[in-house]
Design a protein around this motif. Structure first.
Motif, short mmCIF file in Angstrom:
data_model
loop_
_atom_site.label_atom_id
_atom_site.label_comp_id
_atom_site.label_asym_id
_atom_site.label_seq_id
_atom_site.Cartn_x
_atom_site.Cartn_y
_atom_site.Cartn_z
N GLU A 78 -19.88 0.72 -36.31
CA GLU A 78 -18.49 1.98 -35.46
C GLU A 78 -18.38 1.27 -34.13
OE1 GLU A 78 -19.08 6.15 -35.23
OE2 GLU A 78 -20.21 6.01 -36.94
N ASN A 79 -17.94 -0.60 -34.22
CA ASN A 79 -17.25 -1.36 -33.11
C ASN A 79 -16.02 -1.83 -33.12
OD1 ASN A 79 -18.69 -2.67 -34.30
ND2 ASN A 79 -19.64 -4.07 -33.10
N PHE A 80 -14.59 -0.72 -33.90
CA PHE A 80 -14.04 -2.21 -33.99
C PHE A 80 -13.02 -2.27 -32.50
CE2 PHE A 80 -14.76 1.87 -37.00
CZ PHE A 80 -14.96 0.79 -38.40
N ILE A 81 -12.58 -3.22 -32.50
CA ILE A 81 -11.77 -3.54 -32.07
C ILE A 81 -10.57 -2.67 -31.20
CG2 ILE A 81 -10.32 -5.38 -30.77
CD1 ILE A 81 -11.26 -7.53 -33.38
N THR A 82 -10.35 -2.08 -32.18
CA THR A 82 -9.21 -1.30 -31.71
C THR A 82 -8.86 -0.43 -33.21
OG1 THR A 82 -6.92 -0.01 -30.36
CG2 THR A 82 -7.06 -1.88 -31.33
N GLY A 83 -8.38 1.04 -32.65
CA GLY A 83 -8.00 1.74 -34.32
C GLY A 83 -7.30 2.72 -33.60
N GLU A 84 -6.43 3.23 -34.69
CA GLU A 84 -6.26 4.17 -34.49
C GLU A 84 -5.82 5.47 -35.85
OE1 GLU A 84 -1.12 5.84 -33.71
OE2 GLU A 84 -2.50 4.68 -31.98
N VAL A 85 -6.41 6.57 -36.12
CA VAL A 85 -6.72 7.74 -37.13
C VAL A 85 -5.94 9.01 -37.30
CG1 VAL A 85 -8.43 8.14 -38.34
CG2 VAL A 85 -8.80 5.45 -37.57
N ASP A 86 -5.36 9.40 -37.67
CA ASP A 86 -4.95 10.23 -37.86
C ASP A 86 -5.15 11.03 -39.04
OD1 ASP A 86 -3.94 11.03 -35.45
OD2 ASP A 86 -2.24 9.80 -35.76
N PHE A 87 -5.84 12.25 -39.73
CA PHE A 87 -6.07 13.35 -40.71
C PHE A 87 -4.81 13.85 -40.73
CE2 PHE A 87 -7.95 15.85 -43.32
CZ PHE A 87 -7.79 15.39 -44.39
N ASN A 88 -4.33 14.16 -42.03
CA ASN A 88 -3.40 15.39 -42.73
C ASN A 88 -3.69 16.30 -43.28
OD1 ASN A 88 -1.42 17.14 -43.53
ND2 ASN A 88 0.09 15.57 -43.04
#
Length: 106
Positions: free
Chosen positions: A21-31
């Motif tokens: 769980e060491n991503f450089i960056t990220g953006e996650v949304d769940f609908n």
């Protein structure tokens, strides 16, 4: 834009990022209404796992992850489900509201 990183190397990097769980960056949304994820997880400075509209692909590679590795696709789905899925079940909220109300009464 093609990268000089081989697909097996890229797959290994993606698995390591998911596991640690060491991503450089990220953006996650769940609908929860549609059950879809939108966003990305950056695995190298130039390549990210893009799952907008739940179509997982390596963004700068333009290749669908399912065509590269079904194991990686399953790992991504499991990671997103375990870490970003929220329940649309109102009973969880009702219980929390009731507990807060009862605490205020005492």
């Amino acid at each position: 834009m093609q990268t000089t990183v081989s697909i097996p190397t890229l797959e290994n990097i993606a698995f390591q990022r998911l596991e640690n769980e060491n991503f450089i960056t990220g953006e996650v949304d769940f609908n929860p209404t549609y059950g879809v994820y939108t966003g990305y997880l950056q695995i190298t400075p130039t390549i990210c796992i893009d799952f907008t509209d739940s179509k997982y692909c390596l963004a700068d590679e333009g290749e669908k992850i399912a065509e590269i590795s079904s194991d990686l696709e399953n790992a991504i789905e499991n990671y997103l489900r375990d870490n970003y899925t929220i329940s649309d079940d109102e009973s969880e909220y009702d219980f929390a509201d009731m507990r807060i109300k009862l605490q205020k009464e005492y």
